[in-house]
Design a protein around this motif. Structure first.
Motif, PDB file in Angstrom:
ATOM      1  N   ARG A 149       0.816  -1.222   0.000  1.00  0.00           N
ATOM      2  CA  ARG A 149       0.000   0.000   0.000  1.00  0.00           C
ATOM      3  C   ARG A 149       0.844   1.265   0.000  1.00  0.00           C
ATOM      4  NH1 ARG A 149      -5.155  -0.416   0.949  1.00  0.00           N
ATOM      5  NH2 ARG A 149      -5.305   1.560   2.039  1.00  0.00           N
ATOM      6  N   THR A 150       2.118   1.153   0.373  1.00  0.00           N
ATOM      7  CA  THR A 150       2.952   2.355   0.484  1.00  0.00           C
ATOM      8  C   THR A 150       4.271   2.285  -0.266  1.00  0.00           C
ATOM      9  OG1 THR A 150       3.982   1.514   2.505  1.00  0.00           O
ATOM     10  CG2 THR A 150       2.021   2.924   2.764  1.00  0.00           C
ATOM     11  N   ALA A 151       4.555   1.174  -0.936  1.00  0.00           N
ATOM     12  CA  ALA A 151       5.881   1.044  -1.546  1.00  0.00           C
ATOM     13  C   ALA A 151       5.897  -0.017  -2.638  1.00  0.00           C
ATOM     14  CB  ALA A 151       6.905   0.678  -0.471  1.00  0.00           C
ATOM     15  N   TRP A 152       6.991  -0.014  -3.407  1.00  0.00           N
ATOM     16  CA  TRP A 152       7.285  -1.098  -4.342  1.00  0.00           C
ATOM     17  C   TRP A 152       8.770  -1.439  -4.199  1.00  0.00           C
ATOM     18  CZ3 TRP A 152      11.119  -0.419  -7.860  1.00  0.00           C
ATOM     19  CH2 TRP A 152      11.408   0.871  -8.292  1.00  0.00           C
ATOM     20  N   ARG A 153       9.117  -2.679  -4.558  1.00  0.00           N
ATOM     21  CA  ARG A 153      10.500  -3.127  -4.459  1.00  0.00           C
ATOM     22  C   ARG A 153      10.754  -4.204  -5.499  1.00  0.00           C
ATOM     23  NH1 ARG A 153      13.617  -6.996  -1.678  1.00  0.00           N
ATOM     24  NH2 ARG A 153      15.540  -6.150  -0.834  1.00  0.00           N
ATOM     25  N   ASP A 154      11.899  -4.123  -6.180  1.00  0.00           N
ATOM     26  CA  ASP A 154      12.316  -5.153  -7.125  1.00  0.00           C
ATOM     27  C   ASP A 154      12.950  -6.287  -6.319  1.00  0.00           C
ATOM     28  OD1 ASP A 154      13.891  -6.760  -8.894  1.00  0.00           O
ATOM     29  OD2 ASP A 154      13.882  -5.137 -10.355  1.00  0.00           O
ATOM     30  N   PRO A 155      12.429  -7.524  -6.420  1.00  0.00           N
ATOM     31  CA  PRO A 155      12.992  -8.612  -5.613  1.00  0.00           C
ATOM     32  C   PRO A 155      14.386  -9.046  -6.059  1.00  0.00           C
ATOM     33  CG  PRO A 155      11.268  -9.443  -7.056  1.00  0.00           C
ATOM     34  CD  PRO A 155      11.274  -7.948  -7.200  1.00  0.00           C
ATOM     35  N   ARG A 156      14.804  -8.674  -7.275  1.00  0.00           N
ATOM     36  CA  ARG A 156      16.133  -9.060  -7.743  1.00  0.00           C
ATOM     37  C   ARG A 156      17.206  -8.081  -7.307  1.00  0.00           C
ATOM     38  NH1 ARG A 156      14.767  -9.637 -13.895  1.00  0.00           N
ATOM     39  NH2 ARG A 156      13.409  -7.951 -13.280  1.00  0.00           N
ATOM     40  N   SER A 157      16.958  -6.803  -7.478  1.00  0.00           N
ATOM     41  CA  SER A 157      17.992  -5.801  -7.213  1.00  0.00           C
ATOM     42  C   SER A 157      17.821  -5.090  -5.881  1.00  0.00           C
ATOM     43  CB  SER A 157      17.997  -4.755  -8.330  1.00  0.00           C
ATOM     44  OG  SER A 157      16.801  -4.004  -8.308  1.00  0.00           O
ATOM     45  N   GLY A 158      16.618  -5.134  -5.319  1.00  0.00           N
ATOM     46  CA  GLY A 158      16.358  -4.413  -4.084  1.00  0.00           C
ATOM     47  C   GLY A 158      16.005  -2.949  -4.295  1.00  0.00           C
ATOM     48  N   VAL A 159      16.017  -2.475  -5.543  1.00  0.00           N
ATOM     49  CA  VAL A 159      15.633  -1.092  -5.841  1.00  0.00           C
ATOM     50  C   VAL A 159      14.150  -0.935  -5.523  1.00  0.00           C
ATOM     51  CG1 VAL A 159      15.313   0.595  -7.702  1.00  0.00           C
ATOM     52  CG2 VAL A 159      17.399  -0.758  -7.594  1.00  0.00           C
ATOM     53  N   GLY A 160      13.797   0.182  -4.933  1.00  0.00           N
ATOM     54  CA  GLY A 160      12.399   0.411  -4.603  1.00  0.00           C
ATOM     55  C   GLY A 160      12.139   1.848  -4.215  1.00  0.00           C
ATOM     56  N   ARG A 161      10.887   2.136  -3.988  1.00  0.00           N
ATOM     57  CA  ARG A 161      10.447   3.463  -3.546  1.00  0.00           C
ATOM     58  C   ARG A 161       9.374   3.270  -2.486  1.00  0.00           C
ATOM     59  NH1 ARG A 161      14.038   4.363  -6.433  1.00  0.00           N
ATOM     60  NH2 ARG A 161      14.259   5.839  -8.132  1.00  0.00           N
ATOM     61  N   SER A 162       9.304   4.209  -1.560  1.00  0.00           N
ATOM     62  CA  SER A 162       8.231   4.175  -0.568  1.00  0.00           C
ATOM     63  C   SER A 162       7.736   5.592  -0.326  1.00  0.00           C
ATOM     64  CB  SER A 162       8.709   3.531   0.733  1.00  0.00           C
ATOM     65  OG  SER A 162       9.731   4.312   1.315  1.00  0.00           O
ATOM     66  N   TRP A 163       6.488   5.667   0.113  1.00  0.00           N
ATOM     67  CA  TRP A 163       5.843   6.950   0.389  1.00  0.00           C
ATOM     68  C   TRP A 163       5.170   6.856   1.745  1.00  0.00           C
ATOM     69  CZ3 TRP A 163       5.926   4.469  -4.225  1.00  0.00           C
ATOM     70  CH2 TRP A 163       6.411   5.171  -5.326  1.00  0.00           C
ATOM     71  N   ARG A 164       5.157   7.961   2.469  1.00  0.00           N
ATOM     72  CA  ARG A 164       4.396   8.023   3.717  1.00  0.00           C
ATOM     73  C   ARG A 164       2.942   8.302   3.414  1.00  0.00           C
ATOM     74  NH1 ARG A 164       8.201  11.715   7.421  1.00  0.00           N
ATOM     75  NH2 ARG A 164      10.088  10.612   6.892  1.00  0.00           N
ATOM     76  N   ARG A 165       2.725   9.228   2.507  1.00  0.00           N
ATOM     77  CA  ARG A 165       1.370   9.602   2.105  1.00  0.00           C
ATOM     78  C   ARG A 165       1.360   9.781   0.595  1.00  0.00           C
ATOM     79  NH1 ARG A 165      -1.115  14.542   5.242  1.00  0.00           N
ATOM     80  NH2 ARG A 165      -2.210  15.201   3.392  1.00  0.00           N
TER      81      ARG A 165
END
Length: 169
Positions: A149-165
């Motif tokens: 609900r607040t983030a995404w992450r690539d399971p291979r590289s670990g690259v991702g983004r997250s948001w508080r709101r």
């Protein structure tokens, strides 16, 4: 004498997954996947849901039963392969309306929506293996992320983004 193997150019999600810096278009697509989950309403329990397609656009969705013992690696690969074909068929009318019917289609994105933090879990690896096999067979570059609900992450590289709101733009 056998022919040497054909090497294709690596796409943005091949081999080691997504890498920094992300293309703005890819970043916007993945943000949209998170936004769609956030806007889907509050839930306390949700099984992992696999999506293949374009976040915010045509998408094939698969909700596996968590107690299904028949969902082995080969069947998972078949499911992803069928979803890729389905997502391509769903996107075809949009490409035609936009006047890009002859253009080469871009590879559909794979995202697994699940609750909790985005630390690597067995379910992520099971669907990643299936997606890698299906995309390799179709000779498509794989972009796969795990979405909450607040983030995404690539399971291979670990690259991702997250948001508080996360807000609608």
């Amino acid at each position: 004498m056998p022919h040497p193997p054909v090497r294709r150019a690596l796409g943005p999600g091949d081999a080691c997954g997504l890498t920094e810096p992300l293309a703005p278009g890819m970043e916007a697509l993945l943000r949209r996947a998170v936004l769609d989950v956030a806007l889907s309403g509050p839930t306390r329990v949700r099984p992992p849901v696999l999506h293949v397609g374009v976040p915010g656009g045509p998408t094939a969705v698969f909700v596996p039963r968590t107690d299904d013992p028949d969902l082995d690696p080969a069947l998972r690969s078949d499911v992803v392969a069928a979803m890729v074909r389905r997502a391509d068929l769903l996107a075809a009318p949009d490409r035609t309306r936009q006047g890009h019917a002859e253009a080469a289609p871009t590879a559909p994105v794979v995202w697994l929506v699940r609750l909790g933090d985005l630390a690597l879990q067995d379910v992520d690896l099971a669907w990643l293996a299936a997606a890698r096999a299906a995309y390799a067979e179709a000779e498509l570059p794989l972009v796969m992320v795990v979405v909450s609900r607040t983030a995404w992450r690539d399971p291979r590289s670990g690259v991702g983004r997250s948001w508080r709101r996360l807000r609608v733009r």
